[in-house]
Design a protein around this motif. Structure first.
Motif, short mmCIF file in Angstrom:
data_model
loop_
_atom_site.label_atom_id
_atom_site.label_comp_id
_atom_site.label_asym_id
_atom_site.label_seq_id
_atom_site.Cartn_x
_atom_site.Cartn_y
_atom_site.Cartn_z
N ARG A 122 105.33 -6.60 60.15
CA ARG A 122 105.23 -5.99 61.48
C ARG A 122 106.12 -4.77 61.63
NH1 ARG A 122 101.82 -7.74 65.87
NH2 ARG A 122 100.75 -9.56 65.04
N PHE A 172 101.48 2.32 59.28
CA PHE A 172 100.18 1.74 58.88
C PHE A 172 100.42 0.30 58.47
CE2 PHE A 172 96.42 0.74 56.62
CZ PHE A 172 95.42 1.66 56.98
N HIS A 173 99.84 -0.62 59.23
CA HIS A 173 99.98 -2.06 59.00
C HIS A 173 98.64 -2.50 58.41
CE1 HIS A 173 100.09 -6.23 61.11
NE2 HIS A 173 100.92 -6.29 60.09
N GLY A 174 98.59 -2.72 57.10
CA GLY A 174 97.30 -2.90 56.43
C GLY A 174 96.90 -4.33 56.20
N VAL A 175 96.57 -4.66 54.97
CA VAL A 175 96.20 -6.04 54.65
C VAL A 175 97.27 -6.66 53.74
CG1 VAL A 175 93.72 -5.99 55.05
CG2 VAL A 175 94.62 -5.12 52.88
N HIS A 176 97.19 -7.97 53.60
CA HIS A 176 98.24 -8.74 52.94
C HIS A 176 98.40 -8.34 51.47
CE1 HIS A 176 101.00 -11.95 52.47
NE2 HIS A 176 100.17 -12.90 52.03
N ARG A 233 99.03 -5.39 50.07
CA ARG A 233 98.50 -4.11 49.57
C ARG A 233 99.26 -2.91 50.10
NH1 ARG A 233 96.33 -7.51 46.12
NH2 ARG A 233 95.10 -9.07 47.22
N PRO A 250 99.69 0.11 47.11
CA PRO A 250 98.63 1.10 46.85
C PRO A 250 98.34 1.97 48.07
CG PRO A 250 97.77 -1.17 46.68
CD PRO A 250 99.26 -1.26 46.78
N THR A 251 98.38 1.39 49.26
CA THR A 251 98.12 2.20 50.44
C THR A 251 99.17 3.30 50.57
OG1 THR A 251 97.29 0.19 51.49
CG2 THR A 251 97.61 2.09 52.93
#
Ligand SMILES: Cc1ncc(C[n+]2csc(CCOP(=O)(O)OP(=O)(O)O)c2C)c(N)n1
Ligand code: SF4
Lengths: 288, 578
Positions: free
Chosen positions: A53, A63-67, A69, A72-73
């Motif tokens: 968070r 940028f709060h992406g996916v678990h 990752r 790479p983001t």
């Protein structure tokens, strides 16, 4: 010039009172201000977990992406805009469980980003399962009779993979942590700052007191040489991964961006995308 | 004299089969003939039978022929496996070395390919000898090969060029002595407008370059890898970067990061990779980050048939991700369309700020074929809504939450700001959020945000999403997708010869699904058949799912044995229908 206040927003973190992540957040904000960064120059990219968070609690691009990752983001953001200060951040489960593969390859690739992991040796957001850094014998919801797997030691893994900048901090030692983050951001290459950040709700073993008693602060060793890779490896083994401070710094590695053929100084985000017609004609000719 | 010829070369993988086919095809394409080549190969690198089937014609055909006129065989296995494909009275040219045995319906010419090659300097030139022999049969000179040979070997010196040309000439002469030059096999001369010769993958790479793609993270997989290999060579000229990532999850999330960072970014994969990308494709939809994903379909499920033709990812592409996001799916069928589809995909992605999947199939991706000259002007760049300084509140910098990245608008599209833009500071999350990007789970907000995102696609219209050609009120309307367009158009000519009225509708987009256009295309058709390379009639099911009129009357012609459709497959099926 921006101050710490400028890196704060009005969002109230949903972390439990006393969670170690609060001081990690404060340390990042302090380090950014100390380095003279402006909020719009910074992007914080995070994964999923309580710790993930963090991107929402810092006044910067986030940028709060996916678990798992975030790495790479974050590398993608940096490749698109080499002028941006890019910080990836998240938990030990996020980074060394689901995301371990990306970690190893981020080390190899050496894109110039800084990775800050909040290591609480447990899964917080999903309410108390063991994590890859939980010790052998550790009891958690998914190890009621004690963990039968060995713990992964992030600093050893990082050195094993050939990292160029490695540091470890502890939530209670904000002064040290701020300095480590500053050095990590300034390092031209991939840097990891693993932070012991206690989960006061689910981890009753690795508490603030436990860390206080167990961490080995390298700054107190007058003769520690962080450019000596063999010494760094010996030290993380001898301290069972509990050494804090700057563990290793390699000045000879060249960052990924510096090696990309034809990669321009001008960030890609500012490129004129219209293809030159001569270039196009040349490209087409290849198929004639 | 022939107005079209079907030629095939076969041997063990690694034996120069591919370069033989390529040299032959390039030479004839340069001469102005239409060429369509299809490679049969297995996932072994060395050994294992492979062949290259090349069709040369005066008019354009985008399918391999039902039969072979001339077969070059480097081993007996090639004859055993492909002899049946040779038409009655067709020619087999085989190397003397393996004492060839041929089926009775074909005419066998035994040529000492290896021996002549050795005389010319090296056994590896046996393929050149075989090319010379072919040229003789087809009534062509050997000169057509000279420029191709020079391009290939001049680097190695004039001597190598001369040796290769000599090998070709001696193959030609040997065949002439055998009486091989047969006017029946001579190709009709052509006045020759030179065109391009390329694969669908070549066109995808060129399209991405022209469309301004600058970041391409990807993980190698057949038949997608060529696209990244191509751009690795080209991007240094434009300051872009290809990253060979650790896996497809990284490829997709890195693409998202780069797009969020302000680049035109895309990735290219095939079925198994697309499956791995699904979670992140959902993230792109939720965070409204424009990304382009190219899926070059191959035989599934699982690792399935990695080097064989199939079109079985449509449902996965449309429905694969969890939750509900706006998404666009394009399905080009020729290299020309691959080229323009990539340009369109980037524009749609940025205009609607959503993922766009461009789907090809192995046949389209890898078949090298004569292609119209592609033009730079056919790709325009429209980056959609991007915030400029005047959009930012002066206070935005110091008061986060000011910039409404997800502002609710009528179109559903809101302005983007890239890291580095002063005043545009905002938060992006895959968690449900409010207009400024901060997490917020309130039901009313959730509903509004879902509606905003899904509303974006209401306005999307894709030009030529269905292209219909042929007769009014046809006896049969054939609906096709991807590479099968060629076999369909050709089957139509066969049906017309039988006096049938026929029409062809080719699908160029699956999402938004072109319901109206299909209804229109199907009007007046007595029978409708959907031709697709899969076992569960995916496109036909989509017609039912999206409620295309009269979808219950539609039948299916499926092929999922790994091979491409032949014109005769479609012809036979349609004849049976009426
Ligand atoms: C693909 C996927 N699998 C599982 C989850 C559920 N999940 C969310 S956070 C988390 C673990 C978080 O642990 P850690 O990274 O250590 O962070 P912490 O909450 O302790 O800060 C898991 C398993 C998810 N969001 N996505
Ligand atoms: S559950 Fe643990 S990690 Fe999560 S906020 Fe609470 S204390 Fe922090």
């Amino acid at each position: 010039m921006a101050t710490v206040k400028d890196f704060r927003n009005d969002v109230r973190p949903n972390w439990c009172p006393g969670c170690g992540d609060f001081s990690v957040q404060a340390s990042i904000q302090r380090a950014l201000a100390n380095l003279g960064k402006e909020p719009h120059e910074v992007a914080v990219i995070s994964g999923i977990g309580c710790s993930g968070r963090i991107s929402g609690y810092i006044n910067s691009y986030g940028f709060h992406g996916v678990h798992g990752r975030s790495l790479p983001t974050a590398q993608g953001v940096k490749l698109a805009n080499r002028d941006a200060t890019v910080i990836a951040s998240g938990g030990d489960g996020d980074g060394f469980g689901i995301g371990l593969n990306h970690f190893m390859h981020a080390v190899r690739r050496n894109v110039n980003i800084t990775y800050i992991v909040m290591d609480n040796q447990i899964y917080g957001l999903t309410k108390g399962q063991h994590s890859p850094t939980s010790a052998h014998g550790f009891t958690a919801k998914t190890t009621p009779k004690g963990n039968i797997e060995n713990a992964l030691i992030p600093t050893q893994v990082a050195l094993g993979a050939g990292i160029g900048f490695l540091a470890q901090g502890f939530s209670s030692d904000v002064k040290q942590l701020v300095s480590l983050i500053e050095q990590g951001i300034e390092y031209d290459g991939f840097s990891l700052i693993n932070v012991f950040s206690p989960c006061v709700t689910y981890n009753k073993v690795n508490t603030y007191d436990w860390y206080r008693e167990n961490v080995v602060n390298l700054e107190q060793r007058g003769d520690y040489d962080p450019t000596d890779r063999a010494l760094a490896m010996r030290t993380v083994i001898e301290t069972n991964g509990l050494a804090t401070g700057l563990i290793y710094r390699d000045e000879t590695r060249v960052s990924y961006q510096e090696q990309i053929p034809g990669y321009t100084k001008e960030p890609i985000v500012h490129h004129n995308l219209q293809l030159d017609s001569e270039l196009f004609d040349k490209a087409v000719k290849q198929f004639a | 004299m022939l107005d079209q010829l079907s030629w095939k070369v076969g041997g063990q993988q690694g034996e120069g089969v591919e370069s033989t086919g390529e040299t032959f095809a390039v030479a004839l394409n340069r001469k102005g003939y239409y060429v369509y080549s299809f490679r049969h190969f297995s996932s072994r690198i060395k050994g294992g039978h492979s062949n290259d089937k090349v069709r040369v014609s005066v008019d354009q055909h985008r399918a391999i022929a039902d039969y072979t006129d001339v077969l070059l065989a480097f081993d007996q296995e090639t004859i055993d496996l492909n002899g049946d494909d040779v038409r009655e009275g067709g020619i087999i040219i085989a190397d003397e070395k393996f004492k060839p045995v041929a089926p009775e319906h074909a005419r066998l010419f035994v040529v000492p390919l290896t021996k002549i090659a050795e005389d010319c300097g090296s056994a590896i030139m046996k393929n050149m000898v075989s090319l010379g022999a072919s040229a003789c049969v087809l009534g062509l000179g050997t000169d057509i090969f000279r420029p191709v040979v020079e391009e290939r070997f001049l680097r190695k010196g004039q001597k190598v060029v001369d040796q290769n040309m000599e090998a070709i000439q001696r193959g030609f002469d040997y065949m002439a002595e055998l009486g091989g030059a047969d006017p029946e096999f001579a190709l009709k001369p052509i006045d020759g407008t030179p065109r391009l010769f390329m694969t669908g993958n070549d066109a995808l790479g060129l399209g991405a370059l022209a469309a301004g793609a600058r970041v391409m993270p990807a993980y190698p997989i057949t038949p997608a890898s060529d696209v990244m290999e191509y751009l690795i060579k080209k991007f240094p000229e434009v300051g872009g970067v290809v990253v060979q990532t650790e896996d497809e999850i990284a490829a997709m999330t890195m693409t998202i990061g780069a797009a969020y960072g302000g680049a035109r970014a895309f990735t290219c994969t095939s079925g198994p990779g697309l499956a791995l990308m699904m979670e992140a494709i959902g993230l792109s939809g939720m965070t409204e980050t424009p990304v382009v994903i190219i899926d070059t379909q191959r035989g599934g499920p699982s690792t399935g048939l990695p080097t064989k033709q199939e079109q079985s990812d449509f449902l996965a592409a449309l429905f694969g991700t969890h939750g509900e996001i706006p998404k666009i799916v394009l399905t080009p069928s020729t290299p020309e369309e691959c080229y323009t589809s990539v340009g369109e995909a980037f524009n749609l992605a940025e205009k609607y700020q959503c993922p766009v999947i461009v789907m090809t199939d192995l046949q389209l991706s890898l078949s090298k074929q004569t292609t119209d000259v592609l033009k730079l002007e056919d790709i325009t760049i429209d980056r959609g809504l991007i915030a400029t300084e005047s959009d930012f509140n002066d206070e935005g910098e110091r008061q986060s939450g000011e910039f409404k990245r997800y502002e609710i608008t009528e179109s559903g599209v809101s302005k983007r700001a890239f890291p580095g833009a002063k005043g545009g500071v905002h938060h992006v999350t895959g968690v449900e959020h409010m207009e400024n990007g901060r997490p917020f789970e309130n039901p009313a907000n959730r509903q509004k945000m879902m509606d905003k995102r899904l509303r974006k696609l209401e306005g999307v219209e894709i030009e030529n999403s269905v292209v219909r050609t042929g007769d009014e009120n046809p006896d049969v309307l054939v609906i096709g997708i991807g590479a099968n367009t060629g076999a369909i158009s050709e089957s139509m000519s066969l049906m017309r010869k039988d006096g049938m009225k026929v029409a062809h509708a080719q699908l160029h987009a699956l999402l938004p699904f072109p319901v109206q256009q299909l209804n229109e295309a199907m009007k007046g058709a007595k029978k409708v058949v959907v031709v697709e390379n899969n076992g569960t009639a995916q496109v036909k099911r989509l017609m039912a799912f999206f409620d295309v009129k009269h979808h219950e009357d539609v039948s299916s012609l499926l092929k999922y044995d790994g091979t491409a459709f032949l014109p005769v497959d479609i012809y036979n099926y349609c004849k049976g229908l009426v």
